[in-house]
Design an enzyme around this catalytic site. Sequence first.
Site, PDB file in Angstrom:
ATOM      1  N   GLY A  91       0.479  -1.194   0.015  1.00  0.00           N
ATOM      2  CA  GLY A  91      -0.180   0.047   0.144  1.00  0.00           C
ATOM      3  C   GLY A  91       0.993   0.534  -0.071  1.00  0.00           C
ATOM      4  N   GLY A  93       3.803   3.588   1.492  1.00  0.00           N
ATOM      5  CA  GLY A  93       4.973   3.096   1.998  1.00  0.00           C
ATOM      6  C   GLY A  93       4.987   4.432   2.721  1.00  0.00           C
ATOM      7  N   LYS A 114       5.966  11.449  -1.825  1.00  0.00           N
ATOM      8  CA  LYS A 114       6.859  10.500  -2.189  1.00  0.00           C
ATOM      9  C   LYS A 114       7.771  10.805  -1.696  1.00  0.00           C
ATOM     10  CE  LYS A 114       9.911   7.494  -4.880  1.00  0.00           C
ATOM     11  NZ  LYS A 114       9.971   7.027  -6.452  1.00  0.00           N
ATOM     12  N   GLY A 127       9.645   5.453   5.573  1.00  0.00           N
ATOM     13  CA  GLY A 127       8.867   6.670   4.964  1.00  0.00           C
ATOM     14  C   GLY A 127       9.288   7.489   4.444  1.00  0.00           C
ATOM     15  N   ARG A 180       3.943  15.087  -6.430  1.00  0.00           N
ATOM     16  CA  ARG A 180       4.031  14.842  -7.759  1.00  0.00           C
ATOM     17  C   ARG A 180       2.218  14.433  -7.808  1.00  0.00           C
ATOM     18  NH1 ARG A 180       3.527   8.929  -6.431  1.00  0.00           N
ATOM     19  NH2 ARG A 180       5.667   8.409  -7.367  1.00  0.00           N
ATOM     20  N   ARG A 187      -4.777   1.838  -8.952  1.00  0.00           N
ATOM     21  CA  ARG A 187      -3.469   1.232  -9.647  1.00  0.00           C
ATOM     22  C   ARG A 187      -4.292  -0.024 -10.245  1.00  0.00           C
ATOM     23  NH1 ARG A 187      -0.804   3.757  -5.797  1.00  0.00           N
ATOM     24  NH2 ARG A 187       0.619   3.947  -5.599  1.00  0.00           N
ATOM     25  N   ASP A 253       1.120  -2.431  -9.267  1.00  0.00           N
ATOM     26  CA  ASP A 253       0.914  -1.801  -8.794  1.00  0.00           C
ATOM     27  C   ASP A 253       1.714  -0.683  -8.665  1.00  0.00           C
ATOM     28  OD1 ASP A 253       3.431  -3.248  -7.032  1.00  0.00           O
ATOM     29  OD2 ASP A 253       3.981  -1.107  -6.031  1.00  0.00           O
ATOM     30  N   ASN A 254       2.249  -0.651 -10.017  1.00  0.00           N
ATOM     31  CA  ASN A 254       3.090   0.443 -10.575  1.00  0.00           C
ATOM     32  C   ASN A 254       2.431   1.039 -11.721  1.00  0.00           C
ATOM     33  OD1 ASN A 254       5.002   0.931  -8.620  1.00  0.00           O
ATOM     34  ND2 ASN A 254       5.771   0.026  -9.212  1.00  0.00           N
ATOM     35  N   ASP A 263       6.012   6.616 -10.489  1.00  0.00           N
ATOM     36  CA  ASP A 263       6.662   5.619 -10.057  1.00  0.00           C
ATOM     37  C   ASP A 263       7.917   5.206 -10.650  1.00  0.00           C
ATOM     38  OD1 ASP A 263       7.288   5.544  -7.026  1.00  0.00           O
ATOM     39  OD2 ASP A 263       6.611   3.279  -6.871  1.00  0.00           O
TER      40      ASP A 263
END
Length: 452
Positions: A91, A93, A114, A127, A180, A187, A253-254, A263
Amino acid sequence: MPTDPQAYRPATALLTLGEGFFDPVAPADFPETHLRFRNQRAAAEIGVDPLTDEEWIRHFGRFDPLPDTLPAPLALRYHGHQFRSYNPDIGDGRGFTFAQLHDASGRLMDLGTKGSGTTPYSRSGDGRLTLKGGVREILATEMLQALNVPTSRTLSLIESGEALARGDEPSPTRSAVLVRLSHSHVRIGTFQRLAYEQDESAMRRLIGYVLHNLYGEDGDDPIRLLDLVVARTATLAARYMAAGFVHGVLNSDNINVTGESFDYGPWRFAPTWDPAFTAAYFDYQGLYAFGRQPEAIHWDVMQLAVSLRLLVDTEPLIAALDRFAPLYGEAVTQAILWRLGVMPGDPDADRSLVQAVERALRDTEVPIDRFFFDAFGGRLPDAYGTGWTEVRDALAGRTARGERVHPYWSGAPCSMLIDEVEAIWARIDQDDDWSALDAKVAAIRAMGDALA
């Protein structure tokens, strides 16, 4: 907060999904906030360009809520296949979504982060984001946008004053938080989580959200959703190839359901047309190598289809998936013609030209960026001899898409190979000299203007 009243159009669409899709989180309290990059081009598209630097830092480094949008940051929940192994324990993170705004064309855009701190999905991670990682993401997104690849935009980079321990670069290293601007952070892995949990009602709600807010359509038809995602991701794969770009980590997930690249971790641009070229040192099998990216993205979209079996039969899903290959073929032809600067013509002749270009680039090992710079407008220089006859013949009589009148064409091709990336970072790391980054961003944007 001073915003452009004509361009600032806040939204809260994400909240309509309900609490099961995200977790409210708090941003990290950074010891310092030094503004290193603000993207005024992107800021103008969403009406935040009038912000002072102090206000910018408050909203994009301290994350004071923007007016009339999300009241608090939200860490999104999702699963995903990572190098083809399913992982239900992921998820957001080290990031979250903290605002939604409509851009100048009416698209719903997310402001995501990010390096903004830990979340319930951080596992053993801190993180955080290294400053070098943030600089690399600026370079990737600027270059891809200039090369006509649908991509997230790096809106902001703020150095955050922490010393981070990292095993893959000298430690302690400098830290940063990046913002971003992206056309959704939904996703394929978002759908995989709901299939894993067998949550039919949430799956229909998510389909309806994507169709309405991201594609401008009504309803909650899974087949229509898959059709749209297949088309968008086939285009993304094609434009990666025309750009010579290697994402490096094309896990499910990307992959965004709008077909927008985002990402950026171990990305690289391939120096030559080498299908085996990889970006990630840990991609031991070459799963996400340059030439395997269309296959990898198609495989990820297959996982979306598998997830949608929660609601519909298999046959129409297979029919939708079968459209990927022909759509990719059409899209890669158009993408390479665009970069060649020539107008489309007879479809068979277009395909033959593109195949000839790919063969010649592979066989001669001429640098990708050098070739497209020299050939723009359909005029291959005489210096291209043995190995290029087929391309020269296929270009004969082609109509140029644009004239070589921009000052960019009087210089050298703009590339983004790993040695230059490292050199730009070295000047920042050793001397706190940001001039090379600023100059490169300006050069990339000049190339983008010339190509457009």
